[in-house]
Scaffold this active site. Sequence first.
Site, short mmCIF file in Angstrom:
data_model
loop_
_atom_site.label_atom_id
_atom_site.label_comp_id
_atom_site.label_asym_id
_atom_site.label_seq_id
_atom_site.Cartn_x
_atom_site.Cartn_y
_atom_site.Cartn_z
N SER A 56 -2.44 -42.53 -28.53
CA SER A 56 -3.27 -41.79 -29.50
C SER A 56 -2.59 -40.48 -29.88
CB SER A 56 -4.67 -41.51 -28.92
OG SER A 56 -4.56 -40.92 -27.64
N GLU A 125 -1.88 -52.96 -24.63
CA GLU A 125 -2.95 -53.60 -25.39
C GLU A 125 -2.77 -55.10 -25.23
OE1 GLU A 125 -3.27 -51.88 -29.33
OE2 GLU A 125 -3.36 -49.86 -28.47
N GLU A 192 -12.27 -50.99 -25.33
CA GLU A 192 -12.47 -50.04 -26.43
C GLU A 192 -13.37 -50.64 -27.50
OE1 GLU A 192 -8.98 -48.08 -27.96
OE2 GLU A 192 -10.09 -47.17 -29.60
O1 KIV Z 1 -4.15 -44.20 -26.74
C1 KIV Z 1 -5.20 -43.83 -26.20
O2 KIV Z 1 -5.48 -42.64 -26.06
C2 KIV Z 1 -6.12 -44.84 -25.71
C3 KIV Z 1 -7.50 -44.38 -25.43
C4 KIV Z 1 -8.25 -44.26 -26.69
C5 KIV Z 1 -8.20 -45.23 -24.46
O3 KIV Z 1 -5.77 -45.98 -25.60
#
Ligand code: KIV
Length: 274
Positions: A56, A125, A192
């Site tokens: 993220s 993922e 998620e």
């Molecule tokens: O990339 C990220 O921060 C995540 C969270 C939203 C769980 O996968």
Amino acid sequence: MYTHLQRDASRSPVTLATLARMKAEGEKIASLTCYDASFAVLLDAADVDVVLVGDSLGMVIQGHSTTVPVTMDQMVYHCACVARGTHRPFLIGDLPYMSYPSREVALTNSVRLMQEGGVQMVKLESGGKQTDIVEFLAGHDIAVCAHVGLKPQSVHKTGGFRVQGRERETAVRLLEEARRLESAGADIVLLECIPATLGKTIAAELHVPVIGIGAGPDTDGQILVTYDMLDITTGRKPRFVRNFMAGSADNLEALKRYVRAVKQREYPAPEHCF
Ligand code: KIV
């Protein structure tokens, strides 16, 4: 002259065994994302149990509109920054887009996150196709978190950031995937953006800790993007985000209030759920 970061090394680090005990005893796991050493020190001081260096960062740090542009070198860099600031929390690093297309490449990149980035677990993922990769990594004694439900690295294929598992068929598939990933050796499953009822079912079915973001109150733990819950990010927030900065004197107080709200089951409330 700059401030030297102080980290408190007096407390026992959280391990997978700690997280398993927390699940068994019904103690909620409080998790947050982190991308740099200064925030890492704060998250540690706030008693956050699990810290995720999430891809993220591509959106909240780098300003991209998805996580797809994030590279392996960038993840290693941010993981190493965070690892220098944490002591107690269990540290997870994200494998970024296309860094796990085959077992061998996934293994090489996981080793980089651990050796150069200093993380204790890698997250990928995962759906049907990644079960084999999870099994391969687990077979090399690498701790693995399998990310199920909304998978941001796939948004161009799946059509955007949408709640997953609302239809019965998809919900059954997600439950099956989570079961298979656990059997393949995943040590944590992260859910998620799924309906709260499905989050509850998956957490009850699996033996490993299940951490949710927008997955309802009944998962074994919660995670949020720190910049969202501290209200640093602007724009429309996802429904599951609560602003913990509101009413807090500073960042540390807001982080402590988040940990308390998760432990006391005050967060997420019905208005944060799908
Ligand atoms: O990339 C990220 O921060 C995540 C969270 C939203 C769980 O996968």
